[in-house]
Design an enzyme around this catalytic site. Structure first.
Site, PDB file in Angstrom:
ATOM      1  N   ARG A   1       1.866   1.720 -18.505  1.00 37.57           N
ATOM      2  CA  ARG A   1       2.464   1.597 -20.044  1.00 37.57           C
ATOM      3  C   ARG A   1       1.381   1.965 -20.946  1.00 37.57           C
ATOM      4  O   ARG A   1       1.617   2.914 -21.813  1.00 37.57           O
ATOM      5  CB  ARG A   1       2.522   0.161 -20.417  1.00 37.57           C
ATOM      6  CG  ARG A   1       3.595   0.054 -21.562  1.00 37.57           C
ATOM      7  CD  ARG A   1       4.150  -1.330 -21.900  1.00 37.57           C
ATOM      8  NE  ARG A   1       3.156  -2.406 -22.273  1.00 37.57           N
ATOM      9  CZ  ARG A   1       2.580  -3.673 -21.533  1.00 37.57           C
ATOM     10  NH1 ARG A   1       2.837  -3.565 -20.327  1.00 37.57           N
ATOM     11  NH2 ARG A   1       1.835  -4.222 -22.070  1.00 37.57           N
TER      12      ARG A   1
ATOM     13  N   ASP B   1      -0.894  -2.600 -12.302  1.00 34.49           N
ATOM     14  CA  ASP B   1      -0.588  -1.375 -12.257  1.00 34.49           C
ATOM     15  C   ASP B   1       0.524  -0.978 -13.469  1.00 34.49           C
ATOM     16  O   ASP B   1       0.350   0.206 -14.161  1.00 34.49           O
ATOM     17  CB  ASP B   1      -0.060  -0.716 -10.919  1.00 34.49           C
ATOM     18  CG  ASP B   1      -1.450  -0.556  -9.917  1.00 34.49           C
ATOM     19  OD1 ASP B   1      -2.411  -1.030 -10.393  1.00 34.49           O
ATOM     20  OD2 ASP B   1      -0.955  -0.468  -8.770  1.00 34.49           O
ATOM     21  N   GLY B   2       1.289  -1.840 -13.786  1.00 35.82           N
ATOM     22  CA  GLY B   2       2.348  -1.504 -14.702  1.00 35.82           C
ATOM     23  C   GLY B   2       1.856  -1.655 -15.968  1.00 35.82           C
ATOM     24  O   GLY B   2       2.525  -0.832 -16.801  1.00 35.82           O
TER      25      GLY B   2
ATOM     26  N   ASN C   1       2.354   8.513 -11.518  1.00 38.33           N
ATOM     27  CA  ASN C   1       2.644   8.083 -10.124  1.00 38.33           C
ATOM     28  C   ASN C   1       3.450   9.053  -9.413  1.00 38.33           C
ATOM     29  O   ASN C   1       3.278   9.567  -8.586  1.00 38.33           O
ATOM     30  CB  ASN C   1       2.920   6.624 -10.003  1.00 38.33           C
ATOM     31  CG  ASN C   1       1.984   5.704  -9.907  1.00 38.33           C
ATOM     32  OD1 ASN C   1       0.766   6.150  -9.581  1.00 38.33           O
ATOM     33  ND2 ASN C   1       2.320   4.372 -10.140  1.00 38.33           N
TER      34      ASN C   1
END
Length: 287
Positions: free
Chosen positions: A76, A71-72, A141
């Site tokens: 990005r 998810d990171g 998010n």
């Protein structure tokens, strides 16, 4: 086709599936790869495929952005794309990867779907945070207002448009999108929402009164806030990236005027994802 590729360099345990996926991609696409991941491809994976390095600007003729990681990595990539709204295909080579569409091992056999147009596009809303006159930030998010020191709480005066809601005495307050309902907000017992909802979630972090519960509000409201603390400062976090501000600085949180467009190649529904990745409805009593 031309695609931009973002990737995580820490997934050496997934080297074989990542390599196979990139080889399949290179057979149908021109690959423009972020610099550090490009070095990982050629030096660590030892792949002999044709790639070019991504500069600061997005090429005008890009068809897709592909994120390979968790998810990171997807977050990005989405922040890099910004308001250009280029579709992003998120491929998971991490652990949970809730925002991703398919695992890397599955994606190898789905590359052709991009070429023939066999996919759907989903739109994900973002938050816009205006702090004072000089700072504007965006989050897919959540926006989180957090205390800086461990010893003292913060007080967050909160308004829904011009209607006063409450003063949150807590360690922080999370404002989450439907996409972010399965992220930080979920960890403080916020509700899960399907991605197509038109709402935001306000979830307090360690509130100091038991009657402060998560609240769902329409996303066409303006959330106005002021933070007060003994430390005279607080942190504003956008998808995990934190910025310090002085207490009393006015904050406005609204729905952004652009979206993140995600590519959906798999046929799995949101309910499928809940069951598969969050063990939704699983009978944990079975031995």
């Amino acid at each position: 086709m031309k695609v931009i590729v973002f990737g995580s360099r820490h997934k050496v345990d997934q080297a074989e599936s990542i390599s196979q996926f990139l080889i399949a991609l290179s057979g149908v696409c021109k690959l423009v790869v972020e610099r550090k991941f490009n070095e990982f491809i050629h030096r660590s994976l030892h792949l002999d495929i044709d790639t070019s390095v991504l500069d600061d600007d997005i090429p005008l003729d890009v068809d897709f952005v592909i994120s390979i990681g968790g998810d990171g990595t997807f977050l990005r990539a989405s922040h890099f794309v910004g308001r250009k709204e280029i579709p992003i295909w998120a491929v998971n080579s991490g652990r949970l990867g809730f925002l991703t569409d398919v695992d890397c091992s599955e994606a190898v056999n789905l590359v052709g779907h991009l070429e023939c147009g066999d996919y759907n596009i989903e739109s994900r809303s973002l938050l816009k945070a205006q702090v004072g006159k000089d700072f504007t930030g965006y989050a897919l998010n959540e926006v989180a207002l957090m205390k800086r020191e461990t010893g003292s709480i913060i007080t967050i005066d909160t308004y829904l448009d011009t209607d006063y809601l409450a003063a949150y005495d807590a360690d922080g307050l999370i404002v989450a999108t439907p996409t972010g309902s399965t992220a930080y907000s979920l960890s403080v017992n916020g509700p899960i929402m399907t991605p197509d909802c038109h709402d935001f979630i306000l979830s307090p972090v360690a509130p100091h009164t038991l009657n402060m519960r998560p609240l769902v509000v329409p996303d066409d409201l303006t959330l106005s806030m002021h933070v007060y603390s003994r430390s005279e400062s607080f942190l504003l976090s956008l998808d995990g990236k934190a910025y310090p501000f002085s207490c009393g600085t006015p904050i406005e949180i609204t729905k952004a005027d652009y979206v993140v467009r995600t590519v959906k190649v798999s046929k799995a529904s949101f309910a499928d994802t809940l069951r598969r990745k969050l063990m939704w409805g699983a009978n944990v009593r079975q031995g």
